[in-house]
Write a protein that holds these residues in place. Structure first.
Motif, PDB file in Angstrom:
ATOM      1  N   GLY A  36     -61.888   2.514  -4.518  1.00  0.00           N
ATOM      2  CA  GLY A  36     -61.462   1.141  -4.151  1.00  0.00           C
ATOM      3  C   GLY A  36     -60.224   1.287  -3.975  1.00  0.00           C
ATOM      4  N   THR A  81     -68.097  -0.602  -0.210  1.00  0.00           N
ATOM      5  CA  THR A  81     -68.118  -1.371  -1.049  1.00  0.00           C
ATOM      6  C   THR A  81     -67.027  -2.301  -0.934  1.00  0.00           C
ATOM      7  OG1 THR A  81     -69.959  -0.227  -2.711  1.00  0.00           O
ATOM      8  CG2 THR A  81     -68.890  -2.110  -4.003  1.00  0.00           C
ATOM      9  N   PHE A  83     -65.086  -5.649  -3.803  1.00  0.00           N
ATOM     10  CA  PHE A  83     -65.381  -5.968  -5.052  1.00  0.00           C
ATOM     11  C   PHE A  83     -64.295  -7.857  -4.323  1.00  0.00           C
ATOM     12  CE2 PHE A  83     -65.842  -1.923  -5.591  1.00  0.00           C
ATOM     13  CZ  PHE A  83     -66.964  -2.082  -6.436  1.00  0.00           C
ATOM     14  N   SER A  84     -64.352  -8.204  -4.896  1.00  0.00           N
ATOM     15  CA  SER A  84     -63.531 -10.331  -4.722  1.00  0.00           C
ATOM     16  C   SER A  84     -64.091 -10.621  -6.029  1.00  0.00           C
ATOM     17  CB  SER A  84     -64.598 -10.589  -3.477  1.00  0.00           C
ATOM     18  OG  SER A  84     -63.244 -11.897  -3.142  1.00  0.00           O
ATOM     19  N   VAL A 111     -69.144  -7.821  -3.918  1.00  0.00           N
ATOM     20  CA  VAL A 111     -69.496  -7.460  -5.597  1.00  0.00           C
ATOM     21  C   VAL A 111     -68.437  -8.812  -6.273  1.00  0.00           C
ATOM     22  CG1 VAL A 111     -69.928  -6.924  -7.269  1.00  0.00           C
ATOM     23  CG2 VAL A 111     -70.199  -5.307  -5.048  1.00  0.00           C
ATOM     24  N   THR A 112     -69.206  -9.712  -6.882  1.00  0.00           N
ATOM     25  CA  THR A 112     -67.573 -10.899  -7.203  1.00  0.00           C
ATOM     26  C   THR A 112     -67.371 -10.253  -9.104  1.00  0.00           C
ATOM     27  OG1 THR A 112     -68.404 -12.552  -6.418  1.00  0.00           O
ATOM     28  CG2 THR A 112     -67.092 -13.070  -8.151  1.00  0.00           C
ATOM     29  N   VAL A 113     -66.201  -9.595  -8.744  1.00  0.00           N
ATOM     30  CA  VAL A 113     -65.420  -9.898 -10.002  1.00  0.00           C
ATOM     31  C   VAL A 113     -64.643 -10.498 -10.766  1.00  0.00           C
ATOM     32  CG1 VAL A 113     -65.545  -7.006  -9.510  1.00  0.00           C
ATOM     33  CG2 VAL A 113     -63.401  -8.325  -9.124  1.00  0.00           C
ATOM     34  N   TRP A 116     -58.097  -7.588 -11.754  1.00  0.00           N
ATOM     35  CA  TRP A 116     -57.188  -6.399 -11.896  1.00  0.00           C
ATOM     36  C   TRP A 116     -56.445  -6.810 -12.892  1.00  0.00           C
ATOM     37  CZ3 TRP A 116     -60.133  -8.205  -7.422  1.00  0.00           C
ATOM     38  CH2 TRP A 116     -61.189  -7.435  -6.965  1.00  0.00           C
TER      39      TRP A 116
END
Length: 131
Positions: A36, A81, A83-84, A111-113, A116
């Motif tokens: 990532g 992939t 991640f947002s 994919v919603t996260v 961070w």
């Protein structure tokens, strides 16, 4: 079975310096796996601030750079992939993304996260074929 950890100048050193236990890219058995990539400037290692489009470009440039360091390319990507932190970013993200994959785009998940440890909105990883 073979596994190689290509050096990614700037990114590899930054990870080692900050004791982060991961490799930005790994080559194994004909595939390239890019970890990532947050919106880091590949020249300075600094976090890129700005709107979603600016962050998306920075992520994709880091992905592209990792692929090139591993001897692959964006054209060889088979799976992405994303991640947002917000599903509402989907349309704005796609406007930038399609400029990096204008023809025959790879398979992709969005994919919603939650969050961070640093202040950014998006991170992108991929799997590609080794050239």
């Amino acid at each position: 079975m073979t596994k190689e950890i290509p050096e990614v100048p700037g990114l590899s050193e930054g990870l080692r310096k900050n004791n982060v236990p991961l490799s930005p890219v790994v080559k194994a058995n004909g595939f390239v796996f890019v970890s990532g990539q947050p919106p880091f400037d590949i020249k300075t290692g600094d976090l890129v601030k700005g709107d979603l489009e600016t962050q998306t470009r920075a992520c994709l440039e880091a992905v592209k750079y990792c692929l090139e360091c591993a001897g692959s390319s964006m054209e060889q990507v088979v799976k992405v992939t994303v991640f947002s932190v917000n599903a509402a970013h989907f349309k704005r993200f796609n406007e930038v993304y399609k400029t990096y994959f204008p023809k025959d785009p790879p398979a992709r998940s969005f994919v919603t996260v939650a969050s961070w440890p640093l202040d950014f909105d998006i991170e992108i990883e991929c799997i590609a074929l080794a050239d």
